[in-house]
Design an enzyme around this catalytic site. Sequence first.
Site, PDB file in Angstrom:
ATOM      1  N   ASP A 110       0.833  -1.198   0.000  1.00 31.53           N
ATOM      2  CA  ASP A 110       0.000   0.000   0.000  1.00 31.53           C
ATOM      3  C   ASP A 110       0.872   1.255   0.000  1.00 31.53           C
ATOM      4  O   ASP A 110       1.771   1.397   0.845  1.00 31.53           O
ATOM      5  CB  ASP A 110      -0.870  -0.055   1.267  1.00 31.53           C
TER       6      ASP A 110
ATOM      7  N   GLU B 128       1.579  -0.605  -5.103  1.00 30.56           N
ATOM      8  CA  GLU B 128       0.350   0.171  -5.308  1.00 30.56           C
ATOM      9  C   GLU B 128       0.717   1.652  -5.226  1.00 30.56           C
ATOM     10  O   GLU B 128       0.464   2.326  -4.234  1.00 30.56           O
ATOM     11  CB  GLU B 128      -0.705  -0.174  -4.252  1.00 30.56           C
TER      12      GLU B 128
END
Lengths: 714, 714
Positions: B430, B459
């Site tokens: 993330d 990401e």
Amino acid sequence: MAMPRLRIPVCVETGVWFALKRRLTESPISPISPPNNWSRPVVRAVRPQVDGGRRPAKTTVGDYVTVEADAFVDGHESLVCDVRARHATSGKWTSHRMQPLLDDRWRGSFPVAETGLYRFSVRARIDEFATWRDDLKERSSAGQDLTVELRVGADIVERAAARARAGQRRMLELLAESLRSSRSGLHQTVSPELATWAPGTPVSETLAGVLFGDLLGSVMGDLADPDTGTTSEVYGAFADVAKARFSSWYELFPRSTAEGAARHGTFTDVRRRLDYVEQMGFDVLYLPPIHPIGTTARKGREGAPRARKDEPGSPWAIGSPAGGHTAIHPELGTLADFRSLVSDALARGIDVAIDLAFQASPDHPWVREHPEWFKHRPDGTIRYAENPPKRYEDIYPFDFESQDWSALWLALRDVVSFWVEQGVRIFRVDNPHTKPFAFWDWLISSIRAGSPEVIFLSEAFTRPRVMEQLARIGFTQSYTYFTWRTSKWELETYLAELTCTDKADYFRPNLWPNTPDILSEELQTGGRPAFMARLVLAATLSSSYGIYGPAFELQEHLPRSKGSEEYQRSEKYEIRSWDLESPANLSAFIGLVNKIRRDHEALQFNDRLHFHPTDNDQLIAYSKVREDPEGNDVVLTIVNLDHHHTQSGWVTVDLDVVGFSGGVPYTAHDLLSDARFTWTAGSNFVSLDPLVVPCHILALKQEDNPSAVTVGAS
Amino acid sequence: MAMPRLRIPVCVETGVWFALKRRLTESPISPISPPNNWSRPVVRAVRPQVDGGRRPAKTTVGDYVTVEADAFVDGHESLVCDVRARHATSGKWTSHRMQPLLDDRWRGSFPVAETGLYRFSVRARIDEFATWRDDLKERSSAGQDLTVELRVGADIVERAAARARAGQRRMLELLAESLRSSRSGLHQTVSPELATWAPGTPVSETLAGVLFGDLLGSVMGDLADPDTGTTSEVYGAFADVAKARFSSWYELFPRSTAEGAARHGTFTDVRRRLDYVEQMGFDVLYLPPIHPIGTTARKGREGAPRARKDEPGSPWAIGSPAGGHTAIHPELGTLADFRSLVSDALARGIDVAIDLAFQASPDHPWVREHPEWFKHRPDGTIRYAENPPKRYEDIYPFDFESQDWSALWLALRDVVSFWVEQGVRIFRVDNPHTKPFAFWDWLISSIRAGSPEVIFLSEAFTRPRVMEQLARIGFTQSYTYFTWRTSKWELETYLAELTCTDKADYFRPNLWPNTPDILSEELQTGGRPAFMARLVLAATLSSSYGIYGPAFELQEHLPRSKGSEEYQRSEKYEIRSWDLESPANLSAFIGLVNKIRRDHEALQFNDRLHFHPTDNDQLIAYSKVREDPEGNDVVLTIVNLDHHHTQSGWVTVDLDVVGFSGGVPYTAHDLLSDARFTWTAGSNFVSLDPLVVPCHILALKQEDNPSAVTVGAS
């Protein structure tokens, strides 16, 4: 288990993966400790960077080196980026602020004041203050309480103050105090002393006025914490003398310079020719080999396999009992005569360039003294030059890989040193692509370590990667494919490759419309317009160019045979007598073109060459721009590529490229005809009759807009 | 003064200029000796080469690494070039012959058999034999006397014989003898033993037959003198497991998997869902964070600043009294339940991927245990996440630069190691772009040193240079801008950048039509055709892709508000119950597309993606090709980008790219509809009705030409 982070500014690029590589080979896998030094910004893709930084880029004294890099950091913090540069002989780095372009690309530059190697790197630091200030603006606009954030800012300013010099420190301490004590937020009045730091007039007296001023931003950028910085690897740029970039070459055969009767010309005749060369505006006078010519297997007129008696042979068949590469061909004169020629020429700003043809005639003294420097065949004979099935029996190549190679290399280096001592600073190198790259790399480095002003022109008409490599390893200038690029599309794509790609960082083109080896088809068939057009193309597309004369200016255009690029009655094999008084002589035109080159700095650089659209494929149009605070120099050249018909069309000057505004007309002053046109944005009509002059060289000026306009690179 | 030349094969690139650089700083100028080792060939511009060789390129087990380089030598001699490769754990280099392309560029490849680091370099040697043989042919054609030249050849062959293994040595010695004794030149009959070396039948019995055969050329190339060689620097390629290249991801929120009533889903529910995921053909099941969720400042439905009672909060607000990054959210089940899920999934070939979100809720145990791992403001509070003026008070970022940074880094590494021990081999990371690059560089190296099979998906939806850098420093796969690339021009240019540039050497795209954070405008407005088209684009343009379901297959398309890309009733903040039995469910279509991906190797690679022209901008057409000795796999995908109208047009397949001959028709078999078309060279008509199926996925086969055709890279 606290591990202090060593604050050594390093390039984060290098460390970790190599650590991993070592691990994978050296030891079984185990947990790896965090790196012991790192910094957050990334600096990469620095340009100029030749061969990954192993080679220096090229620059010249009086120019500046433009440096670009990608620089970015994780998160949303602002960066401040600098080019850091120093001359190799200086211990002191200077810093030059870079400006952000698009997509995390940054650009800056440093000036070049002396010859030799410059080193440079790019440093990116986190601009904690700018980041905080941007955030503060957002918080303030959203009406958030700023009390704690102003204290954060005070800490940042206080830390910077500790790095500042005295005057700045005082202001920063005042500011920190003001931030810390602020009760009414950004609208609080600051002390009159601090208020002087605000931008504009009247002096802004609020904290906001000081805080958001450009001055403070710039000061705080300079003071950004060096511990947050990442510095790229160090790259190099070698500064040549200006003539390496801007030079106009004239080649002639000294033996053909005797006036009147066809006797063998001498250096004294060449000295008499200097006026003529100077009037044409050339600043390099290049002489084919001036050494004794061999007699064994000497080539005759028109390249006949054997010379008849009294035929002079090719000057490239170097060496006779009279000597080798450090001797003068007796019929040309003495070494003293040569030195007189060199000094007379230099007094006019003309460098005498000589030819380095590292090969020997069978009569070269080295053939006897150092047979081991040549290749031998199993029958004991020395291998002559060949390109099977062609044979060049008047030439023995050196064996650069012989058992005794290093003695040969040193002897050849001594040849160059000898001529440098005679005042020669420019060498045209014959066929460098047939000798090892490592030899040239070493030779050029070795000579230029002591004489950085020396220029080497690579005469390699060969495959593109080979030509590039010769430039990369040190050749100052290079011959090109210009001679065979004739259509608009060919010229545009080739010149774009030479001037707008990474190749421009190391490859300096020298454009020649003709050489003693190459009479192009265009010159054979195009008549006077072809000679004028090709001269103007060479002289305005490239800051360095040259012609082989008097064949060129006298429009010598007959080939040895149909389909050949060899000159009929080539001077390579015979003495010619040239009638400089001929009405065909283009010397006045050439003199004018060279004067335009001297008068217009734009034509002395290649970095801002840009092609503009025309609606006629026979009309090519391109500009060069040199920025100047007192008014940019803008030269637009338009050439009719059709040597037989008048061509007309519309030229659309890209105003962004030349830095003009669209609403205001501008003057196009033809420096060849002295005509003046008033042009406007959009298309302008041009008609060029090859029987008059097939070119415009237009100085563009927008009178209502005379001051320098900073324009983007083309 | 003979100086022996040290025959150390080195890259001639590196030596001399650095020597000069040292001189210029360390000592006054003086004559420099010739370099003590050098070789004539130049090898440069090796590709793949990431960050100048500081980083490994990416490859996968079962693939091969294609290596290119510029290689050339002064003079006219032929080269023989090899890729030399070895796995880092092996001491043995293998050689792989390269083929010349245009302009001194060479290409070769080596196979990849196991995970981990491969090293490779390119070696160029002078092929003295090939050079001599080419010259001999010219001399022979010109009728020159060959006596001495045959003796030269005998010497070359004899020297090679000394380097050959026994069988070859015998033949080469025979040949040398034959060359040396040849009286009737090339037509001399050779011994029957030697004649077997001639190519083709009948066995050639003349010296010419043996000499000019391919076999001898190949053998002599292998035996080219290593002392004449230049070897490039050594570069790296890291071999991942095949799933790093070819993967189909399905993301779901475990808490929304309970069937029927809206209770909190568990890992047991997810296990029940595995049949469904498997039937759709996905092989990675990615779960958003599975850790305890904080309650302080917990966000409510639709991202409300404060949750109401019983609202579950965002899974990315990690940490509660129940634990932090190594704990399981109690309502999902136990660690044992998770392990059962992982092993059940693996039994079906599905990897469970988890989310690495390195941040903490205010209730994370580390906030109490390690307050020094967080940033503090001057008022003593911990700084929560912000993007001023936006505030994320339920999230505390870690301070990767704190005084105690290395302990934090090690703790985070231990988090990853913990999950690797639970059987997790794939991590979706993330927001990696908000943590230091050096951290990821170290973390990924550190984990993969022991577990090279682990995959990290970045990401990072951020600036291009930042996304590239994350891939460069080790992320295995990367999210892309695909979600926002919708027109034909955008898709073609973006995918060309991803697959045809140097970026493809390190950046592996993973295309997502939607994510829990992104409901694109197209999916909001395009209906079922948009979902089908975007799925097919993602699944056929890229070997790795993923969807966030069941939102995707159930065509969930309502945004939180007009102009927003947030889902209405986003699962990030609430538990959803999905009706998988809905007739809207596209799972069967998705299952068919994933089956086509599994059946067609062409779709499992990105290196041979090529766009073909269509005469309708709403029709995009592209092929992928995988070469196979038993018949190339060729898949041509055509998608109607207009979700509202039938679009028709003509598609012109570039036959060179797919390896077909022009004169023969070929079959286009639509793998979606099972329809078969007979196509020919030139344009073929296509019409796609979005209300039926807006795409063709066509397997192309030329029946008269079924065998493998070696075709050029696109």
